[in-house]
Design a protein around this motif. Structure first.
Motif, mmCIF file in Angstrom:
data_model
loop_
_atom_site.group_PDB
_atom_site.id
_atom_site.type_symbol
_atom_site.label_atom_id
_atom_site.label_comp_id
_atom_site.label_asym_id
_atom_site.label_seq_id
_atom_site.Cartn_x
_atom_site.Cartn_y
_atom_site.Cartn_z
ATOM 1 N N THR A 73 0.820 -1.210 0.000
ATOM 2 C CA THR A 73 0.000 0.000 0.000
ATOM 3 C C THR A 73 0.862 1.271 0.000
ATOM 4 O O THR A 73 0.328 2.370 0.080
ATOM 5 C CB THR A 73 -0.964 0.028 1.216
ATOM 6 N N ASP A 74 2.167 1.123 -0.122
ATOM 7 C CA ASP A 74 3.077 2.264 -0.144
ATOM 8 C C ASP A 74 3.188 2.813 -1.569
ATOM 9 O O ASP A 74 3.615 2.095 -2.476
ATOM 10 C CB ASP A 74 4.454 1.837 0.367
ATOM 11 N N PRO A 75 2.810 4.078 -1.789
ATOM 12 C CA PRO A 75 2.827 4.637 -3.149
ATOM 13 C C PRO A 75 4.205 4.587 -3.822
ATOM 14 O O PRO A 75 4.293 4.301 -5.014
ATOM 15 C CB PRO A 75 2.379 6.093 -2.947
ATOM 16 N N TYR B 58 -8.276 -4.666 0.535
ATOM 17 C CA TYR B 58 -8.653 -3.386 -0.050
ATOM 18 C C TYR B 58 -9.096 -3.614 -1.486
ATOM 19 O O TYR B 58 -8.789 -4.638 -2.093
ATOM 20 C CB TYR B 58 -7.541 -2.339 0.025
ATOM 21 N N ASP B 59 -9.847 -2.652 -2.006
ATOM 22 C CA ASP B 59 -10.281 -2.681 -3.395
ATOM 23 C C ASP B 59 -9.492 -1.638 -4.165
ATOM 24 O O ASP B 59 -9.063 -0.620 -3.605
ATOM 25 C CB ASP B 59 -11.776 -2.348 -3.505
ATOM 26 N N LEU B 60 -9.315 -1.899 -5.434
ATOM 27 C CA LEU B 60 -8.584 -0.995 -6.307
ATOM 28 C C LEU B 60 -9.458 -0.707 -7.519
ATOM 29 O O LEU B 60 -10.049 -1.631 -8.098
ATOM 30 C CB LEU B 60 -7.293 -1.686 -6.756
ATOM 31 N N LYS B 61 -9.566 0.562 -7.876
ATOM 32 C CA LYS B 61 -10.304 0.961 -9.072
ATOM 33 C C LYS B 61 -9.340 1.732 -9.958
ATOM 34 O O LYS B 61 -8.671 2.660 -9.488
ATOM 35 C CB LYS B 61 -11.501 1.835 -8.684
ATOM 36 N N VAL B 62 -9.250 1.339 -11.225
ATOM 37 C CA VAL B 62 -8.291 1.929 -12.160
ATOM 38 C C VAL B 62 -9.017 2.382 -13.413
ATOM 39 O O VAL B 62 -9.887 1.670 -13.934
ATOM 40 C CB VAL B 62 -7.210 0.896 -12.564
ATOM 41 N N SER B 63 -8.639 3.553 -13.901
ATOM 42 C CA SER B 63 -9.173 4.065 -15.152
ATOM 43 C C SER B 63 -8.042 4.788 -15.866
ATOM 44 O O SER B 63 -7.424 5.689 -15.289
ATOM 45 C CB SER B 63 -10.327 5.027 -14.868
ATOM 46 N N ALA B 64 -7.728 4.375 -17.098
ATOM 47 C CA ALA B 64 -6.629 4.996 -17.833
ATOM 48 C C ALA B 64 -6.949 5.065 -19.323
ATOM 49 O O ALA B 64 -7.604 4.178 -19.866
ATOM 50 C CB ALA B 64 -5.334 4.225 -17.600
#
Length: 153
Positions: free
Chosen positions: A21-23, A74-80
């Motif tokens: 979870t570390d950017p 955790y959930d992840l949502k990605v849009s690119a």
């Protein structure tokens, strides 16, 4: 298109959570990642340069970490979007102690992605194979980071 898999880390669940979870670690471990920058709303602006088959391009978009339950999921949502099309996806990461060895952590991931533009023309089978390949590279890089942090503690 659905994607799923798992990876076992030789570290405790808490340490694996901190790393995944570390950017700064995510930026380093995401294949082709040029930018992974925290925004005021808690999301991340991302720029990736990727190639799928003969189609290569740079994609910019947003990543949102949602429903965070520290150390567990955790959930992840990605849009690119990029010149070759777009990718939208969402996924869930679940961490749990390895049933055989509590000092290891298993990360299971499930998700789905949608692609459009030239990318979609490649077909789901090719896109899914590329996504699995990228996930494999990502977890291999994360494994190195977890090992590095473990040796420092």
């Amino acid at each position: 298109m659905e994607i799923s898999g798992s990876h076992t880390f030789k570290a405790t669940q808490e340490l694996v959570w901190q790393v995944i979870t570390d950017p700064a670690t995510l930026r380093k471990c995401l294949p082709g990642c040029d930018e992974f920058e925290l925004q005021e709303d808690g999301s991340y602006k991302v720029t990736l340069t990727l190639g799928i088959g003969a189609i290569k391009g740079t994609y910019t978009g947003m990543v949102h970490m949602l429903n965070e339950h520290p150390y567990d999921s955790y959930d992840l949502k990605v849009s690119a979007k990029g010149g070759a099309g777009f990718v939208d996806g969402k996924g869930t990461f679940v961490l749990a102690p390895d049933k055989k060895d509590g000092e290891k952590t298993v990360v299971n991931y499930t998700g789905e992605a949608n692609a459009g533009g030239k990318i979609a023309g490649l077909g789901q089978r090719v896109i899914k194979a590329a996504a699995q390949f990228v996930a494999g590279q990502f977890f291999k890089a994360l494994d190195k980071e977890v090992t590095k942090v473990t040796s420092e503690t």
